[in-house]
Write a protein that holds these residues in place. Structure first.
Motif, PDB file in Angstrom:
ATOM      1  N   LEU A 232       4.263  -0.154   6.840  1.00 41.42           N
ATOM      2  CA  LEU A 232       5.395  -0.546   6.004  1.00 41.42           C
ATOM      3  C   LEU A 232       5.689  -2.009   6.305  1.00 41.42           C
ATOM      4  N   VAL A 233       5.678  -2.857   5.282  1.00 41.17           N
ATOM      5  CA  VAL A 233       5.895  -4.298   5.458  1.00 41.17           C
ATOM      6  C   VAL A 233       7.121  -4.716   4.671  1.00 41.17           C
ATOM      7  N   THR A 234       8.171  -5.164   5.359  1.00 43.93           N
ATOM      8  CA  THR A 234       9.363  -5.623   4.652  1.00 43.93           C
ATOM      9  C   THR A 234       9.166  -7.071   4.195  1.00 43.93           C
ATOM     10  N   GLY A 235       9.847  -7.408   3.094  1.00 44.24           N
ATOM     11  CA  GLY A 235       9.646  -8.738   2.534  1.00 44.24           C
ATOM     12  C   GLY A 235       8.206  -8.962   2.132  1.00 44.24           C
ATOM     13  N   GLY A 236       7.537  -7.875   1.723  1.00 44.24           N
ATOM     14  CA  GLY A 236       6.102  -7.921   1.461  1.00 44.24           C
ATOM     15  C   GLY A 236       5.718  -8.318   0.048  1.00 44.24           C
ATOM     16  N   ALA A 237       6.704  -8.648  -0.787  1.00 48.30           N
ATOM     17  CA  ALA A 237       6.397  -8.950  -2.180  1.00 48.30           C
ATOM     18  C   ALA A 237       5.654 -10.265  -2.343  1.00 48.30           C
ATOM     19  N   ARG A 238       5.970 -11.251  -1.506  1.00 44.67           N
ATOM     20  CA  ARG A 238       5.389 -12.576  -1.686  1.00 44.67           C
ATOM     21  C   ARG A 238       5.311 -13.298  -0.345  1.00 44.67           C
ATOM     22  N   GLY A 239       4.743 -14.484  -0.351  1.00 49.15           N
ATOM     23  CA  GLY A 239       4.709 -15.326   0.830  1.00 49.15           C
ATOM     24  C   GLY A 239       3.991 -14.706   2.005  1.00 49.15           C
ATOM     25  N   LEU A 240       4.535 -14.921   3.199  1.00 48.80           N
ATOM     26  CA  LEU A 240       3.911 -14.399   4.411  1.00 48.80           C
ATOM     27  C   LEU A 240       3.793 -12.879   4.370  1.00 48.80           C
ATOM     28  N   GLY A 241       4.823 -12.204   3.873  1.00 48.67           N
ATOM     29  CA  GLY A 241       4.795 -10.745   3.850  1.00 48.67           C
ATOM     30  C   GLY A 241       3.665 -10.210   3.006  1.00 48.67           C
ATOM     31  N   ALA A 242       3.436 -10.806   1.842  1.00 49.65           N
ATOM     32  CA  ALA A 242       2.328 -10.376   0.990  1.00 49.65           C
ATOM     33  C   ALA A 242       0.994 -10.612   1.675  1.00 49.65           C
ATOM     34  N   GLY A 243       0.873 -11.755   2.343  1.00 46.30           N
ATOM     35  CA  GLY A 243      -0.367 -12.036   3.070  1.00 46.30           C
ATOM     36  C   GLY A 243      -0.607 -11.049   4.190  1.00 46.30           C
ATOM     37  N   MET A 244       0.453 -10.656   4.883  1.00 49.16           N
ATOM     38  CA  MET A 244       0.329  -9.673   5.956  1.00 49.16           C
ATOM     39  C   MET A 244      -0.072  -8.307   5.405  1.00 49.16           C
ATOM     40  N   ALA A 245       0.549  -7.912   4.303  1.00 48.42           N
ATOM     41  CA  ALA A 245       0.212  -6.633   3.681  1.00 48.42           C
ATOM     42  C   ALA A 245      -1.251  -6.616   3.237  1.00 48.42           C
ATOM     43  N   GLN A 246      -1.707  -7.712   2.649  1.00 45.24           N
ATOM     44  CA  GLN A 246      -3.098  -7.805   2.200  1.00 45.24           C
ATOM     45  C   GLN A 246      -4.071  -7.746   3.374  1.00 45.24           C
ATOM     46  N   ALA A 247      -3.717  -8.418   4.469  1.00 44.36           N
ATOM     47  CA  ALA A 247      -4.604  -8.419   5.639  1.00 44.36           C
ATOM     48  C   ALA A 247      -4.672  -7.042   6.288  1.00 44.36           C
ATOM     49  N   LEU A 248      -3.540  -6.358   6.367  1.00 40.08           N
ATOM     50  CA  LEU A 248      -3.537  -4.997   6.917  1.00 40.08           C
ATOM     51  C   LEU A 248      -4.391  -4.077   6.062  1.00 40.08           C
ATOM     52  N   ALA A 249      -4.281  -4.210   4.741  1.00 40.51           N
ATOM     53  CA  ALA A 249      -5.082  -3.386   3.839  1.00 40.51           C
ATOM     54  C   ALA A 249      -6.563  -3.707   3.986  1.00 40.51           C
ATOM     55  N   ALA A 250      -6.894  -4.997   4.127  1.00 45.41           N
ATOM     56  CA  ALA A 250      -8.293  -5.384   4.281  1.00 45.41           C
ATOM     57  C   ALA A 250      -8.892  -4.820   5.558  1.00 45.41           C
ATOM     58  N   ALA A 251      -8.032  -4.603   6.587  1.00 48.22           N
ATOM     59  CA  ALA A 251      -8.496  -4.022   7.846  1.00 48.22           C
ATOM     60  C   ALA A 251      -8.581  -2.502   7.783  1.00 48.22           C
ATOM     61  N   GLY A 252      -8.157  -1.921   6.642  1.00 47.07           N
ATOM     62  CA  GLY A 252      -8.311  -0.483   6.459  1.00 47.07           C
ATOM     63  C   GLY A 252      -7.032   0.315   6.360  1.00 47.07           C
ATOM     64  N   ALA A 253      -5.876  -0.322   6.581  1.00 43.42           N
ATOM     65  CA  ALA A 253      -4.611   0.418   6.558  1.00 43.42           C
ATOM     66  C   ALA A 253      -4.161   0.708   5.129  1.00 43.42           C
ATOM     67  N   SER A 254      -3.418   1.790   4.962  1.00 47.55           N
ATOM     68  CA  SER A 254      -2.658   2.032   3.738  1.00 47.55           C
ATOM     69  C   SER A 254      -1.329   1.304   3.894  1.00 47.55           C
ATOM     70  N   VAL A 255      -0.853   0.670   2.835  1.00 39.95           N
ATOM     71  CA  VAL A 255       0.295  -0.227   2.968  1.00 39.95           C
ATOM     72  C   VAL A 255       1.378   0.102   1.957  1.00 39.95           C
ATOM     73  N   MET A 256       2.622   0.131   2.441  1.00 36.39           N
ATOM     74  CA  MET A 256       3.787   0.242   1.570  1.00 36.39           C
ATOM     75  C   MET A 256       4.553  -1.078   1.657  1.00 36.39           C
ATOM     76  N   ILE A 257       4.672  -1.745   0.516  1.00 36.00           N
ATOM     77  CA  ILE A 257       5.430  -2.987   0.439  1.00 36.00           C
ATOM     78  C   ILE A 257       6.880  -2.648   0.171  1.00 36.00           C
ATOM     79  N   ALA A 258       7.776  -3.204   0.974  1.00 31.50           N
ATOM     80  CA  ALA A 258       9.205  -2.946   0.839  1.00 31.50           C
ATOM     81  C   ALA A 258       9.924  -4.269   0.604  1.00 31.50           C
ATOM     82  N   ASP A 259      10.710  -4.349  -0.469  1.00 32.86           N
ATOM     83  CA  ASP A 259      11.335  -5.613  -0.827  1.00 32.86           C
ATOM     84  C   ASP A 259      12.439  -5.345  -1.836  1.00 32.86           C
ATOM     85  N   ILE A 260      13.308  -6.333  -2.036  1.00 34.37           N
ATOM     86  CA  ILE A 260      14.299  -6.237  -3.105  1.00 34.37           C
ATOM     87  C   ILE A 260      13.749  -6.800  -4.414  1.00 34.37           C
TER      88      ILE A 260
END
Length: 267
Positions: free
Chosen positions: A12-40
């Motif tokens: 679960l990545v907060t602030g994952g819609a854009r910027g650093l959070g989106a990059g982190m979510a993408q990197a976690l997914a590329a490493a094999g994780a399932s990802v839930m983006i959480a944002d307003i």
């Protein structure tokens, strides 16, 4: 299998819609994780999740105001239900208001405290509750809080932000100790990103120049680079790779620390 492999883990990545959070979510997914983006930011967050899903990874979106306890309860429950568990929480959501101390606006400071400190506190709280034995996920895991190089240097115009990111560091260390003492099986660490030219990073350059601290945004950026032994600004991938490291078994004996990813700026 690589120690950086995250296949089978749920994040679960907060602030994952854009910027650093989106990059982190993408990197976690590329490493094999399932990802839930959480944002307003619902439209942007849903699009980011679609972009990740298009790579073949599992990704979803849930609306989350990190200052709201009911939102946290619902977001964690949604993540566990949709992804089948929860192993990684990245508390990335944060805001920065540039202002001189002599002009500090109480409402602005209060908002930074709510998002950066309270939001991270609630993220740690509900991450620990879900991942500890008997929790909704119950298999342990890791929590990664995003602090800032601002917690380690004295840069003008960001006093309130620096204070809140220093608090994130202290929260991290106490949470790691409590998790260990109580047998939760959850490691808690934080990252100190250096300045990255995202929308938020460049806003800081423009606003510090606007306060008369630098001749212009270019000079503000140059001042950061001058303070950085690596001689450049950070990149989203620099921060995202650090999060993957802290989420993986490569960091299995790393706990309760702040990892500087700032090119040496905060040394």
């Amino acid at each position: 299998m690589s120690v950086f492999e995250l296949t089978g883990r749920r994040a679960l990545v907060t602030g994952g819609a854009r910027g650093l959070g989106a990059g982190m979510a993408q990197a976690l997914a590329a490493a094999g994780a399932s990802v839930m983006i959480a944002d307003i930011l619902e439209d942007v967050g849903e699009q980011t999740a679609k972009t990740i899903s298009a790579t073949g990874a599992t990704a979803g979106f849930v609306r989350l105001d990190v200052t709201s306890e009911p939102d946290w309860e619902a977001a964690v429950a949604h993540t566990v239900g949709e992804l089948g568990g929860l192993d990684i929480v990245v508390n990335n959501a944060g805001i920065e208001v540039t202002q001189l101390i002599v002009d500090a606006d109480p409402d602005d400071v209060r908002r930074m405290l709510e998002v950066n400190v309270l939001g991270t506190t609630l993220g740690i709280k509900h991450g620990l509750r879900a991942m500890r034995p008997g929790g909704a996920a119950g298999n342990g895991g890791t929590i990664i809080n995003i602090a800032s190089v601002a917690a380690t240097i004295a840069f003008p115009g960001i006093s309130g932000y620096s204070a809140t990111k220093s608090a994130v560091d202290r929260l991290t260390r106490v949470a790691a100790m409590e998790s260990g003492k109580l047998g939760y099986g959850v490691r808690v660490n934080c990252v100190y990103p250096g300045l990255v030219p995202t929308d938020m990073g460049m806003k800081l350059a423009v606003e510090t120049a606007g306060l008369g601290l630098f001749a212009g945004p270019e000079e503000a950026v140059a001042a950061v680079v001058e303070l950085t032994p690596s001689g450049r600004l950070g990149e989203v991938a620099d921060m995202a790779d650090a999060v993957v490291f802290l989420a993986s078994d490569a960091s299995r004996f790393v706990n309760g620390v702040g990892l500087p990813v700032d090119g040496g700026m905060g040394m």
